[in-house]
Motif scaffolding. Sequence first.
Motif, PDB file in Angstrom:
ATOM      1  N   LEU A 193      50.742  35.113  30.732  1.00 13.74           N
ATOM      2  CA  LEU A 193      49.429  35.627  30.349  1.00 13.74           C
ATOM      3  C   LEU A 193      48.327  34.593  30.558  1.00 13.74           C
ATOM      4  N   ALA A 194      48.629  33.318  30.304  1.00  9.33           N
ATOM      5  CA  ALA A 194      47.620  32.263  30.484  1.00  9.33           C
ATOM      6  C   ALA A 194      47.186  32.167  31.947  1.00  9.33           C
ATOM      7  N   THR A 195      48.133  32.274  32.867  1.00 10.85           N
ATOM      8  CA  THR A 195      47.790  32.230  34.288  1.00 10.85           C
ATOM      9  C   THR A 195      46.997  33.474  34.676  1.00 10.85           C
ATOM     10  N   ALA A 196      47.379  34.624  34.128  1.00 11.46           N
ATOM     11  CA  ALA A 196      46.615  35.847  34.390  1.00 11.46           C
ATOM     12  C   ALA A 196      45.170  35.685  33.925  1.00 11.46           C
ATOM     13  N   ARG A 197      44.993  35.028  32.794  1.00 11.14           N
ATOM     14  CA  ARG A 197      43.633  34.813  32.276  1.00 11.14           C
ATOM     15  C   ARG A 197      42.827  33.947  33.240  1.00 11.14           C
ATOM     16  N   LEU A 198      43.432  32.887  33.756  1.00 11.68           N
ATOM     17  CA  LEU A 198      42.731  32.036  34.723  1.00 11.68           C
ATOM     18  C   LEU A 198      42.291  32.841  35.936  1.00 11.68           C
ATOM     19  N   TRP A 199      43.175  33.703  36.452  1.00 15.94           N
ATOM     20  CA  TRP A 199      42.833  34.537  37.607  1.00 15.94           C
ATOM     21  C   TRP A 199      41.765  35.571  37.229  1.00 15.94           C
ATOM     22  N   GLY A 200      41.864  36.133  36.034  1.00 16.23           N
ATOM     23  CA  GLY A 200      40.882  37.130  35.587  1.00 16.23           C
ATOM     24  C   GLY A 200      39.488  36.566  35.430  1.00 16.23           C
ATOM     25  N   GLU A 201      39.383  35.298  35.088  1.00 16.44           N
ATOM     26  CA  GLU A 201      38.080  34.662  34.897  1.00 16.44           C
ATOM     27  C   GLU A 201      37.421  34.250  36.213  1.00 16.44           C
ATOM     28  N   LYS A 202      38.163  34.274  37.319  1.00 14.85           N
ATOM     29  CA  LYS A 202      37.586  33.868  38.611  1.00 14.85           C
ATOM     30  C   LYS A 202      36.486  34.839  39.030  1.00 14.85           C
ATOM     31  N   LEU A 203      35.340  34.299  39.428  1.00  8.12           N
ATOM     32  CA  LEU A 203      34.236  35.123  39.908  1.00  8.12           C
ATOM     33  C   LEU A 203      34.456  35.411  41.389  1.00  8.12           C
ATOM     34  N   LEU A 204      34.754  36.659  41.686  1.00  4.11           N
ATOM     35  CA  LEU A 204      35.072  37.059  43.053  1.00  4.11           C
ATOM     36  C   LEU A 204      33.989  37.909  43.698  1.00  4.11           C
ATOM     37  N   HIS A 205      33.127  38.487  42.898  1.00  3.53           N
ATOM     38  CA  HIS A 205      32.082  39.381  43.396  1.00  3.53           C
ATOM     39  C   HIS A 205      30.734  38.671  43.230  1.00  3.53           C
ATOM     40  N   THR A 236      35.639  53.546  38.374  1.00  2.13           N
ATOM     41  CA  THR A 236      34.619  54.175  37.524  1.00  2.13           C
ATOM     42  C   THR A 236      35.216  55.109  36.482  1.00  2.13           C
ATOM     43  N   HIS A 237      36.350  55.718  36.762  1.00  2.00           N
ATOM     44  CA  HIS A 237      36.913  56.687  35.817  1.00  2.00           C
ATOM     45  C   HIS A 237      38.321  56.312  35.331  1.00  2.00           C
ATOM     46  N   SER A 238      38.664  55.024  35.432  1.00  2.00           N
ATOM     47  CA  SER A 238      40.025  54.641  35.043  1.00  2.00           C
ATOM     48  C   SER A 238      40.059  53.449  34.094  1.00  2.00           C
ATOM     49  N   ILE A 239      41.224  53.308  33.484  1.00  2.00           N
ATOM     50  CA  ILE A 239      41.560  52.179  32.619  1.00  2.00           C
ATOM     51  C   ILE A 239      42.661  51.405  33.320  1.00  2.00           C
ATOM     52  N   GLY A 240      42.522  50.103  33.439  1.00  3.93           N
ATOM     53  CA  GLY A 240      43.565  49.263  34.007  1.00  3.93           C
ATOM     54  C   GLY A 240      44.388  48.617  32.910  1.00  3.93           C
ATOM     55  N   ILE A 241      45.702  48.820  32.965  1.00  6.26           N
ATOM     56  CA  ILE A 241      46.618  48.166  32.028  1.00  6.26           C
ATOM     57  C   ILE A 241      47.542  47.269  32.841  1.00  6.26           C
ATOM     58  N   GLU A 242      47.476  45.977  32.553  1.00  5.12           N
ATOM     59  CA  GLU A 242      48.272  44.968  33.256  1.00  5.12           C
ATOM     60  C   GLU A 242      49.456  44.555  32.390  1.00  5.12           C
ATOM     61  N   LEU A 243      50.641  44.604  32.967  1.00  6.68           N
ATOM     62  CA  LEU A 243      51.855  44.133  32.303  1.00  6.68           C
ATOM     63  C   LEU A 243      52.229  42.777  32.893  1.00  6.68           C
ATOM     64  N   VAL A 244      52.410  41.786  32.034  1.00  4.89           N
ATOM     65  CA  VAL A 244      52.784  40.464  32.524  1.00  4.89           C
ATOM     66  C   VAL A 244      54.175  40.566  33.145  1.00  4.89           C
ATOM     67  N   ASN A 245      54.261  40.220  34.430  1.00  5.79           N
ATOM     68  CA  ASN A 245      55.494  40.335  35.192  1.00  5.79           C
ATOM     69  C   ASN A 245      55.311  39.520  36.465  1.00  5.79           C
ATOM     70  N   LEU A 246      56.359  38.838  36.903  1.00  8.63           N
ATOM     71  CA  LEU A 246      56.267  37.987  38.096  1.00  8.63           C
ATOM     72  C   LEU A 246      55.941  38.753  39.372  1.00  8.63           C
ATOM     73  N   GLY A 247      56.410  39.984  39.491  1.00  5.99           N
ATOM     74  CA  GLY A 247      56.179  40.706  40.734  1.00  5.99           C
ATOM     75  C   GLY A 247      56.673  39.904  41.917  1.00  5.99           C
ATOM     76  N   ARG A 248      55.807  39.675  42.894  1.00  2.00           N
ATOM     77  CA  ARG A 248      56.171  38.918  44.096  1.00  2.00           C
ATOM     78  C   ARG A 248      55.706  37.456  44.029  1.00  2.00           C
ATOM     79  N   TYR A 249      55.234  37.012  42.878  1.00  4.33           N
ATOM     80  CA  TYR A 249      54.728  35.655  42.704  1.00  4.33           C
ATOM     81  C   TYR A 249      55.755  34.635  43.172  1.00  4.33           C
ATOM     82  N   PRO A 250      55.359  33.565  43.828  1.00  2.00           N
ATOM     83  CA  PRO A 250      54.013  33.184  44.280  1.00  2.00           C
ATOM     84  C   PRO A 250      53.729  33.557  45.737  1.00  2.00           C
ATOM     85  N   ASP A 251      54.642  34.248  46.359  1.00  2.00           N
ATOM     86  CA  ASP A 251      54.511  34.536  47.801  1.00  2.00           C
ATOM     87  C   ASP A 251      54.200  36.005  48.033  1.00  2.00           C
TER      88      ASP A 251
END
Length: 190
Positions: free
Chosen positions: A38-50, A87-102
């Motif tokens: 979750l801490a790493t997700a927070r770092l990525w979430g705080e990145k200004l991309l737009h 515009t019409h959705s809610i995003g729910i993120e589950l902490v999971n490695l997925g394909r990390y880091p590649d």
Amino acid sequence: MVKPEIVQHPLSYVQRLEDRSTEQISLVVIHCTELPDLATARLWGEKLLHAESQTGNSGHFYIDRDGSIEEWVPLTRIAHHVRNFNTHSIGIELVNLGRYPDWFRSDHQQMTEAYPAEQVRALAGLLEHLQVSLPTLNEIAGHEDLDTGILPAEDNPRVMIRRKIDPGPLFPWSAIMDKTKLKRLVETEI
């Protein structure tokens, strides 16, 4: 219904995200962070991309492996979590490695981490709470169902891979669908 415990943890740029009425919300999108914690997700979430809005990409809610829930973006704001459906959705993120880091290597496209029972129970409780709170909410989809783009693999540009494959084949759709009245959207219906 017992309201789940949700810790408010707004992103630094949340006030710059576009406002919306909760009456616009009809869809929940399930994601996995594809990050180690979750801490790493927070770092990525705080990145200004737009650049124009000075905001980044994130979901509304984050559910850690132990079932704890954090709200990073209020439902009255549009989070950037899935192309063409924000515009019409809610995003729910589950902490999971997925394909990390590649994420975009052709030889690393399998998701191997199961979703813990505590996390799945917390998701089911959050979905129940959202359905009661938001009468217009009637659909659910995986990120992979909505963002079907492909791109060249970073290690072999001749191989095309999916941009998004979350929440992936290990996500327990049947367990979630047994506990919700939301209609599942799948890629062929969109």
